[in-house]
Scaffold this active site. Structure first.
Site, PDB file in Angstrom:
ATOM      1  N   HIS A 247       0.840  -1.204   0.000  1.00  0.00           N
ATOM      2  CA  HIS A 247       0.000   0.000   0.000  1.00  0.00           C
ATOM      3  C   HIS A 247       0.880   1.261   0.000  1.00  0.00           C
ATOM      4  O   HIS A 247       1.798   1.366   0.818  1.00  0.00           O
ATOM      5  CB  HIS A 247      -0.905  -0.025   1.252  1.00  0.00           C
ATOM      6  CG  HIS A 247      -1.735   1.197   1.421  1.00  0.00           C
ATOM      7  ND1 HIS A 247      -1.956   1.788   2.642  1.00  0.00           N
ATOM      8  CD2 HIS A 247      -2.415   1.948   0.514  1.00  0.00           C
ATOM      9  CE1 HIS A 247      -2.734   2.847   2.489  1.00  0.00           C
ATOM     10  NE2 HIS A 247      -3.026   2.958   1.201  1.00  0.00           N
TER      11      HIS A 247
HETATM   12 CA    CA Z   1       0.483  -0.437  -4.332  1.00  0.00          CA
END
Ligand code: CA
Ligand code: V1P
Ligand code: ZN
Length: 392
Positions: free
Chosen positions: A182
Site C-alpha cells: 500500500h
Molecule cells: Ca500499491
C-alpha cells in the site's frame, strides 16, 4: 509512416531518463531484501538494447536541503544526515523509526536518499517545462516515507516531493501505485487536498501484510471541511492475482479515475514486487501484465512520471523496468525478447528471455489465485460509488 528519432520514438516525443551510478553502490546489509544493485542490472539491460540512445539521459544530483524540506521536517532531516552506522540494539529502531531491520542506518545513507529524491524532482521539472512527455526515475518510488519517519525501506518520500513540483504547474495530479504494498506515505501526504488523487493496488489481509493499511473503505477523511475526502482510492487484493484479472482491473479503475478526476499529470509507481516470483510479493503478475499498466497510462497522452519502488528478485525487476522503458520510448513491439549476449551480468538472468513463462518463474512453487471474479467486480462497484463524490 511516423518520422522517428532514435529507436522508435516519434519525432518530438521526449522521454527523459534520470539515474546515477552512485545510488546503485549503497548497501542496506547482506540479509536485507532491498538491493540497490538491481538498478545496475536494469541499467545494463536497458543499455544493451541501446535504449539510452532514444532518451534524454541525465545524471541525477542530490536534492538540496530546501527541496527535501518541502515535505520532511527539519528535525528528521538533521537526524537522517548525522545518523551513525551502529550495530542495532535488539533490532529496535531508535528515533524516527531509523536503525531497525527495515530501515537500517548504512554508510552513505543521506547521500543515497538525497540522490534518489533529486532524480524524481528533476524528472518532475522536465514534465513541468514540457521538455519531456515521459520522465523516468527507476531509483525512486519510495512510497512509505513520512514527514518525520522512515518506514518500509523508505527514508525520503521522493514521490511526494515530485508531486509537489508537479503541483506548481499542474492543477490535478493522479498518483497510481502498482507496488504490491500500500502506498501509505503518499496517500497520507495528500490526504487533505482535492488536487491529488491517490490510487494504490496492493495485497491486503488486515494487519499481517506490511504496512497493514489500504482497505477498500479507506477513501480519505470524510468531513464537510476536507476537500480531500474521497480522493484516496484503495484496491485491496489477495494472493495470486494473474495478468488477465490485474490488467482488466487496472484499466477499469484507472479509466474511471481519469474520467472523473481529469488529471493534468500522472505519476505511476512501478514497484516490481507485484511480479510473480518476487521474494516479498504474493501476486502472479508477469512482466507483460505489469508493462500493460505502463502502456495504458502512456496511451492517455498525459504527462507521465515513471518511478520504481519495491522489487526483490533483481533479475525480474531488471526485466520489468527494461521492458517498461521500451514501452516509454515506443520500441516494445520490435524489441527482441532474447536478452542480448553482451548484457552485463547476463548470468543473473536465469532464462534467456525478457518474458519468462509463469511456470518458469514459479518453478514448483504453487501460488493459487485467491481473487474470485466476483470480488473484483465488487471492488469496481465500490470504487464507482466512491468516485460519484469526486468533482473537478
Ligand atoms: Ca500499491
Ligand atoms: O513486515 C515488516 C515489519 C517488520 N515487522 C515488525 C513488521 N516489514 C516489511 C517491510 C516491507 C517493505 C516494502 C517496501 C516497498 O513497498 C517499497 C520500497 O516495497 C518487511 C518484510 C516483509 N516480508 O514484508 N521487512 C522485511 N521483510 C525484511 C526482511 C529481512 C531483512 C529486513 C527486512
Ligand atoms: Zn513494495
Amino acid at each position: 509512416q511516423i518520422e522517428k528519432n532514435g529507436i522508435g520514438r516519434p519525432k518530438g516525443y521526449n522521454v527523459s531518463w534520470h539515474s546515477n551510478p552512485d545510488i546503485e553502490k549503497h548497501h542496506f546489509g547482506h540479509a536485507h531484501p532491498m538491493k540497490p544493485w538491481r538498478l545496475t542490472l536494469a541499467k545494463g539491460l536497458i543499455m544493451s538494447y541501446g535504449m539510452h540512445a532514444a532518451m534524454d539521459t541525465f545524471v541525477s544530483r542530490q536534492a538540496t536541503r530546501e527541496e527535501l524540506e518541502d515535505f520532511h521536517s527539519d528535525e528528521y532531516l538533521d537526524y537522517l544526515k548525522t545518523a551513525k552506522v551502529a550495530a542495532p540494539i535488539d533490532d529496535i529502531p531508535v528515533d524516527f523509526n531509523l536503525g531497525g531491520s527495515d530501515c537500517p542506518i548504512f554508510e552513505g545513507l543521506f547521500n543515497y536518499c538525497s540522490m534518489y529524491a533529486g532524480a524524481s524532482i528533476d524528472a518532475a521539472r522536465k514534465l513541468c517545462n514540457n521538455e519531456s512527455d515521459i520522465a523516468i526515475n527507476w531509483s525512486g518510488g519510495l512510497h512509505h516515507a513520512k514527514k518525520a519517519e522512515a518506514s518500509g525501506f523508505c527514508y525520503v518520500n521522493d514521490i511526494v516531493l515530485a508531486i509537489l513540483q508537479l503541483l506548481r504547474k499542474h492543477p490535478r495530479v493522479l498518483y497510481i501505485d502498482i507496488d504490491v504494498h500500500h502506498g501509505d506515505g503518499v496517500e497520507e501526504a495528500f490526504w487533505s487536498t482535492d488536487r491529488v488523487m491517490t490510487l494504490s493496488i496492493h495485497k491486503y489481509d488486515g494487519l499481517n501484510f506490511f504496512p497493514g493499511t489500504g482497505d477498500l473503505d479507506r477513501t480519505g477523511p470524510d468531513s464537510e471541511e476536507n476537500p480531500g475526502a474521497h480522493h484516496a482510492v484503495n484496491v485491496p487484493l489477495a494472493d495470486g492475482i494473474d495478468d488477465e484479472q490485474y490488467v482488466w482491473l487496472f484499466k477499469t479503475i484507472v479509466g474511471m479515475c481519469v474520467e472523473r478526476f481529469q488529471p493534468t499529470a500522472i505519476v505511476l509507481q512501478c514497484g516490481a514486487d507485484s511480479l510473480a516470483g518476487d521474494r516479498l510479493g504474493r501476486f502472479n503478475v508477469q512482466v507483460q501484465g505489469h508493462g500493460s499498466c505502463v502502456s495504458y497510462c502512456k496511451s492517455l497522452n498525459i504527462p507521465l512520471l515513471l518511478v520504481g519502488g519495491g522489487g526483490y528478485t533483481p533479475r525480474n525487476v531488471a526485466r520489468a523496468w527494461a521492458h517498461e522503458t521500451s514501452i516509454a520510448i515506443g520500441c516494445d513491439a520490435t524489441l527482441d525478447p532474447i536478452i542480448p549476449m553482451h548484457t552485463p551480468y547476463r548470468q543473473h538472468f536465469r532464462y534467456d528471455t525478457i518474458f519468462p513463462t509463469l511456470e518458469q518463474i514459479l518453478a514448483g512453487e504453487n501460488r493459487p489465485n485467491r481473487n474470485p471474479d466476483k470480488k473484483i467486480r465488487e471492488i469496481i462497484a465500490s470504487v464507482t460509488e466512491q468516485l460519484r463524490f469526486v468533482n473537478c
